[in-house]
Structures are given as structure tokens and as C-alpha cells.
Enzyme design. Structure first.
Site, PDB file in Angstrom:
ATOM      1  N   HIS A 152       0.844  -1.191   0.000  1.00  0.00           N
ATOM      2  CA  HIS A 152       0.000   0.000   0.000  1.00  0.00           C
ATOM      3  C   HIS A 152       0.888   1.253   0.000  1.00  0.00           C
ATOM      4  O   HIS A 152       1.950   1.271   0.613  1.00  0.00           O
ATOM      5  CB  HIS A 152      -0.991  -0.001   1.162  1.00  0.00           C
ATOM      6  CG  HIS A 152      -0.374   0.025   2.533  1.00  0.00           C
ATOM      7  ND1 HIS A 152       0.090   1.183   3.121  1.00  0.00           N
ATOM      8  CD2 HIS A 152      -0.147  -0.962   3.437  1.00  0.00           C
ATOM      9  CE1 HIS A 152       0.559   0.901   4.329  1.00  0.00           C
ATOM     10  NE2 HIS A 152       0.435  -0.401   4.545  1.00  0.00           N
ATOM     11  N   ASP A 179      -0.174   4.389   0.905  1.00  0.00           N
ATOM     12  CA  ASP A 179      -0.521   5.430   1.876  1.00  0.00           C
ATOM     13  C   ASP A 179       0.232   5.224   3.186  1.00  0.00           C
ATOM     14  O   ASP A 179       0.709   4.124   3.489  1.00  0.00           O
ATOM     15  CB  ASP A 179      -2.035   5.443   2.143  1.00  0.00           C
ATOM     16  CG  ASP A 179      -2.546   4.129   2.711  1.00  0.00           C
ATOM     17  OD1 ASP A 179      -2.145   3.055   2.198  1.00  0.00           O
ATOM     18  OD2 ASP A 179      -3.331   4.158   3.679  1.00  0.00           O
ATOM     19  N   ASP A 213       6.473   0.978   6.925  1.00  0.00           N
ATOM     20  CA  ASP A 213       5.049   0.672   6.645  1.00  0.00           C
ATOM     21  C   ASP A 213       4.530   1.557   5.528  1.00  0.00           C
ATOM     22  O   ASP A 213       3.922   2.580   5.791  1.00  0.00           O
ATOM     23  CB  ASP A 213       4.236   0.840   7.925  1.00  0.00           C
ATOM     24  CG  ASP A 213       2.812   0.318   7.791  1.00  0.00           C
ATOM     25  OD1 ASP A 213       2.513  -0.327   6.779  1.00  0.00           O
ATOM     26  OD2 ASP A 213       2.003   0.571   8.698  1.00  0.00           O
ATOM     27  N   GLU A 215      -4.886   1.875   2.466  1.00  0.00           N
ATOM     28  CA  GLU A 215      -4.974   0.623   3.228  1.00  0.00           C
ATOM     29  C   GLU A 215      -5.201   0.935   4.700  1.00  0.00           C
ATOM     30  O   GLU A 215      -5.961   0.269   5.394  1.00  0.00           O
ATOM     31  CB  GLU A 215      -3.677  -0.188   3.057  1.00  0.00           C
ATOM     32  CG  GLU A 215      -3.717  -1.580   3.677  1.00  0.00           C
ATOM     33  CD  GLU A 215      -3.260  -1.644   5.123  1.00  0.00           C
ATOM     34  OE1 GLU A 215      -3.491  -2.659   5.781  1.00  0.00           O
ATOM     35  OE2 GLU A 215      -2.681  -0.648   5.616  1.00  0.00           O
ATOM     36  N   GLU A 216      -4.519   1.987   5.162  1.00  0.00           N
ATOM     37  CA  GLU A 216      -4.532   2.306   6.593  1.00  0.00           C
ATOM     38  C   GLU A 216      -5.924   2.713   7.091  1.00  0.00           C
ATOM     39  O   GLU A 216      -6.217   2.612   8.264  1.00  0.00           O
ATOM     40  CB  GLU A 216      -3.524   3.423   6.903  1.00  0.00           C
ATOM     41  CG  GLU A 216      -2.077   3.065   6.574  1.00  0.00           C
ATOM     42  CD  GLU A 216      -1.473   2.041   7.530  1.00  0.00           C
ATOM     43  OE1 GLU A 216      -2.190   1.542   8.420  1.00  0.00           O
ATOM     44  OE2 GLU A 216      -0.284   1.748   7.367  1.00  0.00           O
ATOM     45  N   GLU A 240       4.087  -6.126   4.020  1.00  0.00           N
ATOM     46  CA  GLU A 240       3.952  -5.399   5.296  1.00  0.00           C
ATOM     47  C   GLU A 240       5.140  -5.762   6.186  1.00  0.00           C
ATOM     48  O   GLU A 240       5.694  -6.859   6.067  1.00  0.00           O
ATOM     49  CB  GLU A 240       2.643  -5.809   6.010  1.00  0.00           C
ATOM     50  CG  GLU A 240       1.371  -5.349   5.337  1.00  0.00           C
ATOM     51  CD  GLU A 240       0.976  -3.916   5.679  1.00  0.00           C
ATOM     52  OE1 GLU A 240       1.713  -3.222   6.408  1.00  0.00           O
ATOM     53  OE2 GLU A 240      -0.083  -3.490   5.175  1.00  0.00           O
ATOM     54  N   HIS A 252       3.601   3.416  12.333  1.00  0.00           N
ATOM     55  CA  HIS A 252       2.613   4.341  12.912  1.00  0.00           C
ATOM     56  C   HIS A 252       3.187   5.154  14.074  1.00  0.00           C
ATOM     57  O   HIS A 252       2.443   5.766  14.829  1.00  0.00           O
ATOM     58  CB  HIS A 252       1.349   3.606  13.406  1.00  0.00           C
ATOM     59  CG  HIS A 252       0.650   2.831  12.330  1.00  0.00           C
ATOM     60  ND1 HIS A 252      -0.676   2.472  12.410  1.00  0.00           N
ATOM     61  CD2 HIS A 252       1.073   2.364  11.136  1.00  0.00           C
ATOM     62  CE1 HIS A 252      -1.027   1.799  11.319  1.00  0.00           C
ATOM     63  NE2 HIS A 252       0.033   1.727  10.544  1.00  0.00           N
TER      64      HIS A 252
HETATM   65 ZN    ZN Z   1       0.886  -1.203   6.430  1.00  0.00          ZN
END
Ligand code: ZN
Length: 396
Positions: A83, A85, A114, A146-147, A174, A368
Site C-alpha cells: 500500500h 498510503d 510501513d 490501506e490504513e 507489510e 505508525h
Molecule cells: Zn501497512
């Protein structure tokens, strides 16, 4: 050229691409088209064909690009998926989150692990695939949002179905420290809106309290949570072994002496099997539509209960025999299988018959967070997995 030099060059190139990718501020929900065009251009120059799919506003884009087999065989195509984003940044970073910064053995930046690190590796490796005598197609799948509950990938999956892509091996990169993840629960998020009729608290019979009906709805959820425990599958691999349910918030009301006309409830469930999600929703909808709503309408006919799906991330089920896991095991020597507590796009690919594994560079520990980083050595490990895929994808 010695192999030493080639692999140095490859690694340097992956760092350069990762630096470029981090500079695109692709926070979930925002325009990611510049990043997608950047990836598309690299792959197109190498002879890849590609197509894009979009959100309704055409601001956010999925890319699916293919390096075609030169000597087609019966080997299943490989999909390298990530992903594009990233989650938003909060204050407190030691460096600019959108400028990749290398310190010692780590590269810092939002998305470093990530999961722009994985995307960078796949793009850095693409020139080698394009020169190889591939005997199977290699696909590059880069999705948006995705997030925020996997919003982009389902749009891509629909298109794949239309195009008859329903077979293959998918690696979702991931951050797993290159360990093999072969299952996770689903994650379904909802907000349910209640609308009744405001009035003076001294005459409750003349109003419809949205707060009170929302409370009854929440009680039903808690009751159903117990039912989910009773439904625990015998062979569950998860901790806890049953589907969970949680109420995240109740919002409604303006004063002690006013009947609240509006209230909403945020809640989520993490089903261990799809059937639990179906069971829960049907029991709940039945209760709302057949018990609560008729009751509300007795006093005020325009009363409403509306359940909005925020996101339904499909669970990723363990398959005893998985081509994807076996391929990665063969190449990395890792024979372990683990489950994780975070959701990915894996279940979506699995659902259309594509054998899927989650395995990628970097650690979820840093995802994150402030000062997100990837250990540079992880990129090297990922490049070596991609090299193994090449060896498994050329005819002798
Ligand atoms: Zn991710």
C-alpha cells in the site's frame, strides 16, 4: 560486473527510491497520484504494461503493472503488493518525516517500514526482472488507503476479477521482519446513527430519545459479544480465540433536561471467521429494524437507525497448504508460521483464489510511530527474497 558491485548498486538504488517515495506525502485519504505516476514510469520504461483504478473522485489511485513472461510456462504469476498510503504524522519527530534521513544503520521517515521500504525494493529489483528470461508474469500491485480500512484494494480486486486474474502467488510486504505471516482476524468498523425527536425532559413520552435507543443497541452488542464467545471455532489459532467486539464511543445529547434527538455509536468487531461477522450483523440489524425502530416510530415516524460501514477488512485465513508460504519458506529458510493482530489486504487477494503470504522488511514495532524507521539490513534481506523469486521464475 562482480556480484558484489551489482548487489551494492541494487541496495543503493533501493535506498534512493525509498527516499523518493518518502518525499511523496501520501497520507491516507489524500491524493497519491504523483507517487503512483512515479512508480508507473519506472516500470513502463522497463517494458511493463499497467492499468490504474481510482476512487470516485479520481484523486487516489491503485496501480497494477505487469512484466510479462518471455517464456510462458504453467508457473503461477507472482504479485508483489504494497500500500502506498501512510498514517498521519504527529508532533515530536527528530527529523522531517518526509525527508528520508539515514543515521547509522537505520533510515528514518514516515512510511520507511510501513510500507514504502518494500515498494522501493520491488522497484529497485524490477530492472533485473525485466532483463531475465521470466517464465511467469511478475505483477506489481500498489494500492491506496490501506490504513483507513483497506479502501483502495477492493477496487483493484474488482478489476482483477473482471480481467480474469484469479490465480497466482501474492506477497504482501507489510513489515514482518521478513517472517512469514499466514493469518489474521478480520477488522470491521461501523458507526450507527440514531435519530429521534427532541423535547423537554419533563415529557419523555412526547420525544424519542436517541441516546436511550443507542444504549439499548449497545446492550444488544454486549449480549451478542457473549454469543461470539460461544461460537469459538475449535481449531482457532488466534488470541483470544473468539471473535471480539468493542464499543469505541457513544456520542449524543446536549443537556440534562433535553431529550436527545441524535446519538451515534462507534463500534468494531474482529471476526475469526467470516461467518461470525455475518451472524453478528444479521442479529443486530434484525434487532434494530424489528424491535427498536418500530418502537421509535410509534412516537415519531421519521425516526431512523442507520448503520454505516467505516471499513470491513477481510480476515486472512490460514491454509495448511499454501503455495505462497512454501515459496517464501524455500527462499528464506524460515519455516515458521505466525499470526498477527493487525489487518492487511491479504484476505482480499485470498478471497479471489490467490495464494497469499504477508512477509516484508522492517518491523511493525516502528510502524505508525514518531521517528518511524527501517533497519537498512532489512532492505537487503528483502532484495535477496526478490532475487530468489527471480531464480524461481526463469527457465533453464
Ligand atoms: Zn501497512
Amino acid at each position: 560486473m562482480s556480484t558484489e558491485n551489482t548487489s551494492d548498486q541494487l541496495f543503493n538504488n533501493s535506498v534512493k527510491i525509498l527516499t523518493d517515495l518518502i518525499a511523496f506525502k501520501t497520507i491516507s485519504g489524500e491524493d497519491n497520484s504523483s507517487l503512483i505516476n512515479y512508480c508507473d514510469e519506472i516500470l513502463k520504461k522497463l517494458g511493463a504494461t499497467s492499468f490504474k483504478t481510482f476512487d470516485d473522485e479520481k484523486k487516489r489511485v491503485n496501480l497494477f503493472a505487469t512484466l510479462k513472461a518471455k517464456h510462458p510456462s504453467d508457473k503461477k504469476p507472482i504479485i508483489l503488493s504494497g500500500h502506498t498510503d501512510v498514517v498521519p504524522v504527529s508532533k515530536g519527530w527528530s527529523t522531517d518525516p518526509f525527508i528520508a534521513t539515514i543515521k547509522n544503520d537505520k533510515l528514518f521517515g514516515r512510511g520507511a517500514c510501513d510500507m514504502k521500504g518494500f515498494i522501493a525494493c520491488t522497484l529497485a529489483f524490477a530492472p533485473i526482472y525485466s532483463k531475465a528470461n521470466l517464465d511467469r508474469d511478475i505483477h506489481f500491485s500498489y494500492t491506496f488507503d490501506e490504513e483507513t480500512a483497506c479502501i483502495g484494494a477492493p477496487i483493484l480486486i474488482e478489476e482483477l476479477k473482471k480481467r480474469g486474474v484469479k490465480d497466482g502467488i501474492c506477497i504482501i510486504g507489510e513489515p514482518t521482519n521478513m517472517k512469514i505471516i499466514d493469518a489474521h482476524k478480520g477488522c470491521y468498523e461501523y458507526t450507527t446513527y440514531f435519530e429521534g425527536l427532541a423535547g423537554h425532559s419533563s415529557a419523555p413520552h412526547k420525544g424519542v430519545s436517541a441516546v436511550e435507543y443507542a444504549s439499548r443497541y449497545v446492550n444488544k452488542l454486549i449480549e451478542l459479544r457473549e454469543k461470539l464467545k460461544e461460537r469459538t471455532p475449535k481449531d482457532s489459532i488466534f488470541d483470544p480465540p473468539h471473535s471480539t467486539l468493542s464499543i469505541g464511543g457513544i456520542f449524543g445529547g446536549i443537556a440534562h433536561n433535553v431529550i436527545a434527538d441524535k446519538c451515534h455509536v462507534n463500534w468494531e468487531t474482529r471476526p475469526v471467521i467470516k461467518e461470525d461477522g455475518v451472524f453478528l450483523n444479521s442479529e443486530l440489524d434484525k434487532y434494530a429494524n424489528e424491535v427498536l425502530l418500530p418502537d421509535m416510530k410509534k412516537v415519531f415516524s421519521n425516526s431512523s437507525i442507520i448503520k454505516k460501514i467505516i471499513g470491513e477488512v477481510t480476515g486472512f485465513d490460514r491454509n495448511k497448504k499454501s503455495n505462497a508460504c512454501e515459496l517464501v519458506s524455500n527462499l528464506t529458510g524460515d519455516n515458521t508460521r505466525e499470526v498477527v493482530s493487525f489487518g492487511t489486504e491479504a484476505g482480499l487477494f485470498q478471497e479471489i483464489g490467490i495464494s497469499t503470504v504477508v512477509c516484508g522488511p522492517g518491523s511493525i514495532e516502528q510502524a505508525h510511530k514518531i521517528d518511524e524507521f527501517i533497519v537498512l539490513d532489512e532492505l537487503k534481506k528483502c532484495l535477496s527474497l526478490l532475487d530468489g523469486i527471480k531464480r524461481q521464475s526463469i527457465s533453464n
